[in-house]
Design an enzyme around this catalytic site. Structure first.
Site, PDB file in Angstrom:
ATOM      1  N   SER A   7       0.612  -1.111   0.387  1.00  0.00           N
ATOM      2  CA  SER A   7      -0.054  -0.013   0.238  1.00  0.00           C
ATOM      3  C   SER A   7       0.807   0.765  -0.308  1.00  0.00           C
ATOM      4  CB  SER A   7      -0.783  -0.141   1.319  1.00  0.00           C
ATOM      5  OG  SER A   7      -0.360  -0.400   2.384  1.00  0.00           O
ATOM      6  N   GLY A  36      -2.360  -3.926   1.311  1.00  0.00           N
ATOM      7  CA  GLY A  36      -2.244  -5.246   2.450  1.00  0.00           C
ATOM      8  C   GLY A  36      -0.785  -6.702   2.153  1.00  0.00           C
ATOM      9  N   ASN A  66       4.318  -5.271   5.572  1.00  0.00           N
ATOM     10  CA  ASN A  66       2.862  -6.617   5.859  1.00  0.00           C
ATOM     11  C   ASN A  66       3.754  -7.451   7.200  1.00  0.00           C
ATOM     12  OD1 ASN A  66       0.998  -4.081   5.460  1.00  0.00           O
ATOM     13  ND2 ASN A  66       1.085  -5.318   3.058  1.00  0.00           N
ATOM     14  N   ASP A 157      -0.710   7.953  10.101  1.00  0.00           N
ATOM     15  CA  ASP A 157      -0.795   6.873  10.610  1.00  0.00           C
ATOM     16  C   ASP A 157       0.037   5.811  11.003  1.00  0.00           C
ATOM     17  OD1 ASP A 157       0.128   5.801   8.143  1.00  0.00           O
ATOM     18  OD2 ASP A 157      -2.374   4.696   7.942  1.00  0.00           O
ATOM     19  N   HIS A 160       2.183   4.722   6.793  1.00  0.00           N
ATOM     20  CA  HIS A 160       1.832   5.462   5.541  1.00  0.00           C
ATOM     21  C   HIS A 160       2.432   6.924   4.993  1.00  0.00           C
ATOM     22  CE1 HIS A 160      -1.198   2.426   5.441  1.00  0.00           C
ATOM     23  NE2 HIS A 160      -0.077   1.714   4.354  1.00  0.00           N
TER      24      HIS A 160
END
Length: 182
Positions: A7, A36, A66, A157, A160
């Site tokens: 992502s 993901g 991830n 966040d 990202h």
């Protein structure tokens, strides 16, 4: 120029299209980032034709956060997955140079467990660079404050980057890409 990843790669074009076009449009860049994705998802895509019929000069790849975040995999396992992804890219695109990026920092504090795991993976990644076909670049510190914290101003966040974070990515990658693209 092709970008392969999760992502973090996907969002650059998806949420920052004007910036993506400004930075990478001259290269006719292809974004193959998917939210993901883990190392094994990239491998599956590579094995099932995703990069067949293209011939980029450079493939930029960043993958692995991830694997840490979803399953907290051991650094050695994530490293093995990244190594296998590189082998598959080389198999399909033997004339393409690979710019392997270190996994970006995540979590606010330097002692964040997920960030520490990613840093352990990053410590292993230089072994994959041969200086001929595979090149490694780690610019994670460019995102961090002097005390090692990651700001929500560039990683809202704490995983990202936003537009300002992607500007840092471009600034840090451009000198290496200039060399590899010519």
């Amino acid at each position: 120029l092709v970008f392969i990843g999760d992502s973090i790669t996907h969002n650059w074009e998806q949420h920052n299209k004007p910036q993506w076009d400004e930075f990478w449009g001259k290269y006719h860049a292809l974004n193959l980032g998917y939210g993901g994705d883990r190392t094994e998802n990239v491998l599956w895509r590579l094995q099932h034709g995703e990069i067949d019929s293209i011939a980029p000069k450079v493939a930029v790849m960043m993958i692995g956060t991830n694997n840490t975040g979803h399953r907290h995999e051991a650094p050695e396992l994530i490293y093995a997955g990244i190594k296998r992804d590189i082998q598959e890219i080389r198999k399909h695109l033997p004339h393409t140079k690979i710019l392997l990026l270190a996994i970006f920092p995540r979590g606010e504090k330097p002692d964040d467990d997920l960030r520490l795991n990613n840093e352990k993976v990053n410590a292993l990644l230089p072994k994959l660079a041969d200086g001929k076909h595979v090149f490694f670049l780690n610019f994670g510190k460019a995102f961090l404050a002097p005390d090692g914290t990651l700001s929500k101003d560039i990683f809202p966040d704490l995983l990202h980057p936003n537009g300002d974070g992607y500007k840092i990515c471009q600034r840090e990658m451009q000198p290496t890409l200039d060399k590899l693209m010519h």
